[in-house]
Design a protein around this motif. Structure first.
Motif, PDB file in Angstrom:
ATOM      1  N   ASP A 196       6.706   7.589   9.624  1.00 40.87           N
ATOM      2  CA  ASP A 196       5.877   7.046   9.183  1.00 40.87           C
ATOM      3  C   ASP A 196       5.175   7.945   8.030  1.00 40.87           C
ATOM      4  O   ASP A 196       4.869   9.046   8.096  1.00 40.87           O
ATOM      5  N   HIS A 197       4.913   7.195   6.862  1.00 41.99           N
ATOM      6  CA  HIS A 197       4.521   7.873   5.680  1.00 41.99           C
ATOM      7  C   HIS A 197       2.890   7.625   5.175  1.00 41.99           C
ATOM      8  O   HIS A 197       2.657   6.508   5.348  1.00 41.99           O
ATOM      9  N   ALA A 198       1.978   8.449   5.093  1.00 45.69           N
ATOM     10  CA  ALA A 198       0.882   8.414   4.811  1.00 45.69           C
ATOM     11  C   ALA A 198       0.631   8.361   3.058  1.00 45.69           C
ATOM     12  O   ALA A 198       1.156   9.134   2.573  1.00 45.69           O
ATOM     13  N   TYR A 199      -0.189   7.487   2.438  1.00 44.05           N
ATOM     14  CA  TYR A 199      -0.443   7.749   1.255  1.00 44.05           C
ATOM     15  C   TYR A 199      -2.224   7.704   0.973  1.00 44.05           C
ATOM     16  O   TYR A 199      -2.678   6.972   1.671  1.00 44.05           O
ATOM     17  N   HIS A 200      -2.478   8.153  -0.269  1.00 42.25           N
ATOM     18  CA  HIS A 200      -3.633   8.249  -0.821  1.00 42.25           C
ATOM     19  C   HIS A 200      -3.838   7.702  -2.128  1.00 42.25           C
ATOM     20  O   HIS A 200      -3.142   8.493  -2.930  1.00 42.25           O
ATOM     21  N   LEU A 201      -4.223   6.679  -2.502  1.00 48.06           N
ATOM     22  CA  LEU A 201      -4.284   6.049  -3.999  1.00 48.06           C
ATOM     23  C   LEU A 201      -5.540   6.171  -4.540  1.00 48.06           C
ATOM     24  O   LEU A 201      -6.530   5.742  -4.044  1.00 48.06           O
ATOM     25  N   ARG A 202      -5.666   6.652  -5.994  1.00 49.10           N
ATOM     26  CA  ARG A 202      -6.832   6.751  -6.375  1.00 49.10           C
ATOM     27  C   ARG A 202      -6.642   5.249  -7.640  1.00 49.10           C
ATOM     28  O   ARG A 202      -5.818   5.803  -8.670  1.00 49.10           O
ATOM     29  N   ALA A 203      -7.225   4.510  -7.674  1.00 49.77           N
ATOM     30  CA  ALA A 203      -7.288   3.312  -8.591  1.00 49.77           C
ATOM     31  C   ALA A 203      -7.905   3.715 -10.038  1.00 49.77           C
ATOM     32  O   ALA A 203      -8.720   4.629  -9.897  1.00 49.77           O
ATOM     33  N   PRO A 204      -7.461   2.994 -10.820  1.00 51.42           N
ATOM     34  CA  PRO A 204      -8.119   3.287 -12.339  1.00 51.42           C
ATOM     35  C   PRO A 204      -9.613   3.163 -12.301  1.00 51.42           C
ATOM     36  O   PRO A 204     -10.315   3.850 -12.917  1.00 51.42           O
ATOM     37  N   GLY A 205     -10.154   2.393 -11.424  1.00 51.79           N
ATOM     38  CA  GLY A 205     -11.668   2.296 -11.226  1.00 51.79           C
ATOM     39  C   GLY A 205     -12.522   3.309 -10.303  1.00 51.79           C
ATOM     40  O   GLY A 205     -13.704   3.289 -10.214  1.00 51.79           O
ATOM     41  N   GLY A 206     -11.424   3.935  -9.967  1.00 55.02           N
ATOM     42  CA  GLY A 206     -12.065   5.257  -8.993  1.00 55.02           C
ATOM     43  C   GLY A 206     -11.958   4.905  -7.658  1.00 55.02           C
ATOM     44  O   GLY A 206     -12.323   5.651  -6.605  1.00 55.02           O
ATOM     45  N   GLU A 207     -11.552   3.754  -7.064  1.00 54.15           N
ATOM     46  CA  GLU A 207     -11.388   3.331  -5.734  1.00 54.15           C
ATOM     47  C   GLU A 207     -10.351   4.080  -5.005  1.00 54.15           C
ATOM     48  O   GLU A 207      -9.335   4.282  -5.628  1.00 54.15           O
ATOM     49  N   ILE A 208     -10.639   4.434  -3.872  1.00 54.44           N
ATOM     50  CA  ILE A 208      -9.597   5.151  -3.147  1.00 54.44           C
ATOM     51  C   ILE A 208      -9.267   4.232  -1.876  1.00 54.44           C
ATOM     52  O   ILE A 208     -10.032   3.559  -1.205  1.00 54.44           O
ATOM     53  N   ILE A 209      -7.811   4.125  -1.739  1.00 52.62           N
ATOM     54  CA  ILE A 209      -7.288   3.520  -0.856  1.00 52.62           C
ATOM     55  C   ILE A 209      -6.246   4.426   0.013  1.00 52.62           C
ATOM     56  O   ILE A 209      -5.222   5.066  -0.661  1.00 52.62           O
ATOM     57  N   THR A 210      -6.457   4.319   1.256  1.00 51.88           N
ATOM     58  CA  THR A 210      -5.493   5.111   2.256  1.00 51.88           C
ATOM     59  C   THR A 210      -4.693   4.161   3.001  1.00 51.88           C
ATOM     60  O   THR A 210      -5.382   3.190   3.672  1.00 51.88           O
ATOM     61  N   ASN A 211      -3.600   4.478   3.479  1.00 50.33           N
ATOM     62  CA  ASN A 211      -2.719   3.859   4.347  1.00 50.33           C
ATOM     63  C   ASN A 211      -1.550   4.475   4.620  1.00 50.33           C
ATOM     64  O   ASN A 211      -1.232   5.456   4.315  1.00 50.33           O
ATOM     65  N   THR A 212      -0.673   3.652   5.433  1.00 49.45           N
ATOM     66  CA  THR A 212       0.603   4.267   5.980  1.00 49.45           C
ATOM     67  C   THR A 212       1.478   3.093   5.581  1.00 49.45           C
ATOM     68  O   THR A 212       1.404   2.244   5.852  1.00 49.45           O
ATOM     69  N   PHE A 213       2.989   3.644   5.758  1.00 52.63           N
ATOM     70  CA  PHE A 213       3.998   2.807   5.513  1.00 52.63           C
ATOM     71  C   PHE A 213       5.237   3.316   6.381  1.00 52.63           C
ATOM     72  O   PHE A 213       5.239   4.529   6.474  1.00 52.63           O
ATOM     73  N   GLN A 214       6.058   2.511   6.963  1.00 53.34           N
ATOM     74  CA  GLN A 214       7.249   3.193   7.779  1.00 53.34           C
ATOM     75  C   GLN A 214       8.539   3.262   6.751  1.00 53.34           C
ATOM     76  O   GLN A 214       8.741   2.856   5.753  1.00 53.34           O
ATOM     77  N   GLN A 215       9.196   4.339   7.398  1.00 52.06           N
ATOM     78  CA  GLN A 215      10.577   4.351   6.947  1.00 52.06           C
ATOM     79  C   GLN A 215      11.806   3.450   7.004  1.00 52.06           C
ATOM     80  O   GLN A 215      12.473   3.238   7.677  1.00 52.06           O
ATOM     81  N   ASP A 216      11.294   2.439   6.012  1.00 53.02           N
ATOM     82  CA  ASP A 216      12.125   1.092   5.997  1.00 53.02           C
ATOM     83  C   ASP A 216      12.296   0.645   4.686  1.00 53.02           C
ATOM     84  O   ASP A 216      11.291   0.419   3.971  1.00 53.02           O
ATOM     85  N   PRO A 217      13.578   0.378   4.307  1.00 53.83           N
ATOM     86  CA  PRO A 217      13.754  -0.050   2.800  1.00 53.83           C
ATOM     87  C   PRO A 217      12.701  -1.296   2.381  1.00 53.83           C
ATOM     88  O   PRO A 217      12.180  -1.405   1.531  1.00 53.83           O
ATOM     89  N   ASP A 218      12.600  -2.114   3.349  1.00 56.73           N
ATOM     90  CA  ASP A 218      11.902  -3.571   3.075  1.00 56.73           C
ATOM     91  C   ASP A 218      10.382  -3.110   2.760  1.00 56.73           C
ATOM     92  O   ASP A 218       9.699  -3.539   1.788  1.00 56.73           O
ATOM     93  N   GLN A 219       9.892  -2.140   3.717  1.00 60.77           N
ATOM     94  CA  GLN A 219       8.658  -1.752   3.660  1.00 60.77           C
ATOM     95  C   GLN A 219       8.157  -0.805   2.379  1.00 60.77           C
ATOM     96  O   GLN A 219       7.240  -0.851   1.733  1.00 60.77           O
ATOM     97  N   ILE A 220       9.089   0.035   2.006  1.00 55.41           N
ATOM     98  CA  ILE A 220       8.938   0.971   0.914  1.00 55.41           C
ATOM     99  C   ILE A 220       9.040  -0.017  -0.352  1.00 55.41           C
ATOM    100  O   ILE A 220       8.048   0.103  -1.232  1.00 55.41           O
TER     101      ILE A 220
END
Length: 65
Positions: A32-56
């Motif tokens: 399971d991989h966690a990510y933290h994304l900062r969008a151009p408007g400053g919005e912060i998005i955090t979530n996870t995705f699994q080690q799976d080619p389709d999910q990546i």
């Protein structure tokens, strides 16, 4: 889309971006991989995705939107 790979760690993400850029940090684990994304408007998005080619592929597609 401008892709910049940086290994610089900073507490101020503004120093690494230009207007319109997206900044993504990924904690790459075994399954399971966690990510933290900062969008151009400053919005912060955090979530996870699994080690799976389709999910990546799906998460990269979402990030490009």
């Amino acid at each position: 889309m401008r892709i910049v790979k940086s290994t610089v760690q900073t507490s101020d993400p503004e120093t690494l971006t230009e207007p319109g850029d997206v900044c993504i940090g990924i904690d790459w684990a075994d399954r399971d991989h966690a990510y933290h994304l900062r969008a151009p408007g400053g919005e912060i998005i955090t979530n996870t995705f699994q080690q799976d080619p389709d999910q990546i592929q799906a998460i990269i597609g979402i990030w490009r939107e």
